[in-house]
Design a protein around this motif. Structure first.
Motif, short mmCIF file in Angstrom:
data_model
loop_
_atom_site.label_atom_id
_atom_site.label_comp_id
_atom_site.label_asym_id
_atom_site.label_seq_id
_atom_site.Cartn_x
_atom_site.Cartn_y
_atom_site.Cartn_z
N HIS A 305 -18.67 21.25 -0.77
CA HIS A 305 -18.24 22.68 -0.85
C HIS A 305 -17.47 22.78 -1.69
CE1 HIS A 305 -21.39 25.18 0.83
NE2 HIS A 305 -21.08 24.99 2.06
N PHE A 306 -16.87 21.57 -2.44
CA PHE A 306 -15.57 21.02 -2.88
C PHE A 306 -15.52 20.28 -4.00
CE2 PHE A 306 -13.73 23.85 0.21
CZ PHE A 306 -13.35 25.05 0.09
N LYS A 307 -15.37 20.16 -5.36
CA LYS A 307 -15.01 18.93 -6.00
C LYS A 307 -14.77 17.56 -4.84
CE LYS A 307 -16.54 20.68 -9.76
NZ LYS A 307 -16.56 22.64 -10.19
N LEU A 308 -14.53 16.91 -4.79
CA LEU A 308 -14.06 16.32 -3.31
C LEU A 308 -14.63 14.75 -3.38
CD1 LEU A 308 -12.67 18.08 -0.32
CD2 LEU A 308 -11.24 17.85 -2.54
N ASN A 309 -14.68 13.71 -3.52
CA ASN A 309 -14.35 12.22 -3.65
C ASN A 309 -13.65 11.70 -2.37
OD1 ASN A 309 -16.00 12.34 -5.81
ND2 ASN A 309 -14.42 11.49 -6.96
N THR A 310 -14.87 11.07 -1.18
CA THR A 310 -14.05 10.92 -0.35
C THR A 310 -13.67 8.85 -0.24
OG1 THR A 310 -14.16 9.86 1.67
CG2 THR A 310 -16.16 10.80 0.50
N PRO A 311 -12.79 7.91 0.03
CA PRO A 311 -13.17 6.32 -0.19
C PRO A 311 -14.04 5.91 0.08
CG PRO A 311 -11.02 7.73 0.54
CD PRO A 311 -11.96 8.14 0.90
N ILE A 312 -14.61 6.70 1.38
CA ILE A 312 -15.53 5.71 2.18
C ILE A 312 -16.49 6.50 2.65
CG2 ILE A 312 -13.82 3.66 3.35
CD1 ILE A 312 -13.27 5.20 5.68
N GLU A 313 -17.66 6.18 3.05
CA GLU A 313 -18.22 7.22 3.70
C GLU A 313 -19.77 6.21 4.34
OE1 GLU A 313 -20.27 9.83 0.57
OE2 GLU A 313 -19.68 8.06 -0.62
N GLY A 314 -20.13 6.92 4.78
CA GLY A 314 -21.30 6.55 6.16
C GLY A 314 -20.74 6.02 7.61
N PHE A 315 -20.41 6.91 7.79
CA PHE A 315 -19.42 5.59 9.51
C PHE A 315 -19.99 7.64 10.11
CE2 PHE A 315 -17.00 3.98 7.16
CZ PHE A 315 -17.58 2.30 7.05
N PRO A 316 -19.91 7.96 11.45
CA PRO A 316 -20.16 9.09 12.41
C PRO A 316 -18.17 10.05 12.25
CG PRO A 316 -20.72 7.03 13.50
CD PRO A 316 -20.65 6.93 12.64
#
Ligand SMILES: Cc1cc2nc3c(=O)[nH]c(=O)nc-3n(C[C@H](O)[C@H](O)[C@H](O)COP(=O)(O)OP(=O)(O)OC[C@H]3O[C@@H](n4cnc5c(N)ncnc54)[C@H](O)[C@@H]3O)c2cc1C
Length: 499
Positions: A305-316
């Motif tokens: 919903h927001f134009k954010l980026n995450t430095p890491i992803e793919g974790f629970p």
């Protein structure tokens, strides 16, 4: 493993709370949705309006365009008040309450109206008493850190002023740009730094409160240590406007940290979350200033919903660990040691550490915008529970199973460091069916785990039927006695906290 100090965010939102939130429709009136019966309060007459105008002037006696003040932030409750009063001083509030008490007119005190349990808006036609004009910062003492301000002062404004003196307000929450200090005190707001500074029962040194009969009660103090009899101020901290109207606050600010770091970590399972928390307390010790959990569906909502980026992803699971100290090099050494330990044991899989203010803000957005993001799914049922840490996340899984495909997302995030879970069920639109599937089940489940049905948001209107799950019958009876003593006619925020 890419634990680096560079966060790869693109342009980020730095928009204020008011601008990021867009309305999701007007809810049904609370009296109908929740089938409430109006108590025998007087109706407002022309003569009352004349009295109010003589106290605060016509300009501040508002009878039109009150929709926004009748609805809460999440558009989950709606009252039908036809009158809002905007006094400019404790003396004016005193005169208003004296008149209302004599006439048995009901009042709903309102601060920034960011409360999330339906406490800040009327249920029927209670007069809305806005504290917005009592917004002066009276003094901040550079040496002692004691700040004195009026109740309608916006939290962020007080914090900005404190920072000019190298101090910080010991309270920080996502609604800081709108909520008032008086509202914070009245809800005993917690937020992101309770793990470091404790809650407001510790930081508030004194209060001025106007009682239902108009009496101005001076409980102001400039001292942390003052063991002179009963500490009456504590009655009003967390009373949600049912015992008196807070008009002035003295608060102990903390020294501004000289060095801050924020670690954003990816973890393989909830057991690793608990172990990482334990390790953070031991290895970061006194510099740990926030310890937040975000689960994967929550992070996804923020990204969707927001134009954010995450430095890491793919974790629970993700954890946000903030440190605030006085020596940057020393703090980084501690963080690196803590991270190495976690990585060696396989408890921390990936992460990033930011030390620059702008980068830390970007990471904080992933957490702070989460409630707004979930609201943008259409409608969201929000729950704020204290739970034993071992059972902290199981309730999310149980609820995911229970609501199934009726929900868009069932997510959990929150102040792990304080055992405080924010549990959320988002869906395209409010339905009675989903509401009854979730409640009272969620509160009964919390009760079985010996948790609290409200960790930091209060009871307000929406949780008053569930107070019994967190307070004994004797304790509720004593609460009623206190209410009757201070507000015998029950004019202050009726239909809230107590049934
Ligand atoms: C995006 C978002 C994030 C949030 N994050 C947190 C969080 O992390 N932690 C947390 O604890 N809360 C959080 N909240 C909830 C909310 O911001 C807090 O409860 C806040 O303290 C409410 O302050 P307010 O001035 O908006 O009060 P309001 O919403 O106006 O009122 C809240 C209650 O206090 C009473 N009240 C208000 N002012 C006075 C007064 N001067 N005297 C007597 N009674 C008064 C009202 O009658 C009502 O019962 C969040 C809310 C939002 C929308």
């Amino acid at each position: 493993m890419t634990l680096g100090r560079i966060v790869k965010f693109q342009a980020l939102l730095a928009r204020s709370l008011s601008r990021t939130y867009s309305a999701v429709g007007i809810p049904e009136l609370t009296q109908f949705r929740h089938n409430v019966k109006r108590s025998d309060y007087a109706n407002i007459e022309d003569a009352d309006i004349t009295v109010f105008e003589s106290i605060i002037g016509k300009r501040y006696t508002l009878q039109e365009d009150l929709q926004a003040y009748n609805m809460d932030f999440w558009h989950s409750v709606r009252g039908n008040s036809k009158l809002m009063l905007k006094p400019g001083s404790a003396e004016e509030i005193s005169a208003i309450l004296k008149h209302c008490n004599e006439r048995k007119l009901a009042i709903c005190p309102q601060g920034g109206n960011t409360g999330v349990v339906g406490g800040s808006v009327p249920v029927f036609d209670e007069i809305i008493l806005s504290l917005g004009r009592l917004n002066k910062i009276q003094n901040i003492d550079e040496i002692t850190g004691i700040a004195a301000c009026e109740a309608g002062c916006i939290l962020e404004n007080l914090d900005n002023k404190a920072r000019e003196l190298d101090l910080v307000v010991p309270l920080d929450l996502g609604a800081k740009s709108s909520c008032h200090i008086g509202g914070n005190v009245s809800t005993n707001a917690g937020g992101l730094r309770v793990v470091r500074y404790g809650n407001l029962h510790g930081s508030v040194l004194g209060l001025e409160v106007v009682l239902a009969n108009g009496q101005v009660l001076d409980l102001m103090s400039d001292f942390k240590k003052d063991n002179t009899g009963y500490h009456l101020k504590h009655l009003f901290i967390g009373a949600e406007g049912t015992l008196g109207v807070v008009t002035k606050v003295t608060l102990l600010c903390a020294p501004a940290p000289q060095a801050q770091n924020l670690a954003f970590l990816g973890l393989p399972n909830f057991d690793a979350v608990l172990k990482t928390f334990r390790s953070a307390k031991r290895n970061l010790g006194e510099i740990l200033s926030a310890c937040e959990l975000i689960d994967a569906p929550t992070l996804q909502a923020s990204l969707d919903h927001f134009k954010l980026n995450t430095p890491i992803e793919g974790f629970p699971f993700y954890m946000l660990l903030e440190t605030s100290g006085s020596n940057g090099a020393h703090d980084l050494e501690k963080i690196n040691h803590f991270l190495e330990l976690g990585m060696e044991k396989g408890e921390i899989i990936d992460g990033t550490v930011a030390s620059e203010a702008r980068k830390m803000q970007e990471i904080w957005k992933l957490r702070e915008l989460a409630p707004m993001a979930l609201g943008k799914d259409g409608y969201c049922f929000y729950y704020d529970l204290s739970l034993p840490l071992r059972d902290f996340y199981s309730i999310v899984e149980v609820l995911q199973e229970r609501v199934g495909a009726r929900a868009t997302r069932v997510t959990g995030f929150g102040h792990l460091g304080d055992s405080n879970l924010h549990l959320n069920v988002s869906c395209p639109a409010y339905t009675d069916e989903l509401y009854h599937i979730i409640e009272p089940f969620i509160y009964e489940y919390t009760h079985k785990l010996k948790g609290s049905v409200s960790a930091e948001h209060g009871i307000g209107f929406l949780k008053k039927n569930y107070l019994k799950y967190s307070k004994s019958t004797d304790a509720i009876a004593m609460m009623r006695d206190v209410k009757h003593l201070l507000d015998p006619k029950g004019i202050l925020n009726p239909y809230k906290v107590l049934n």
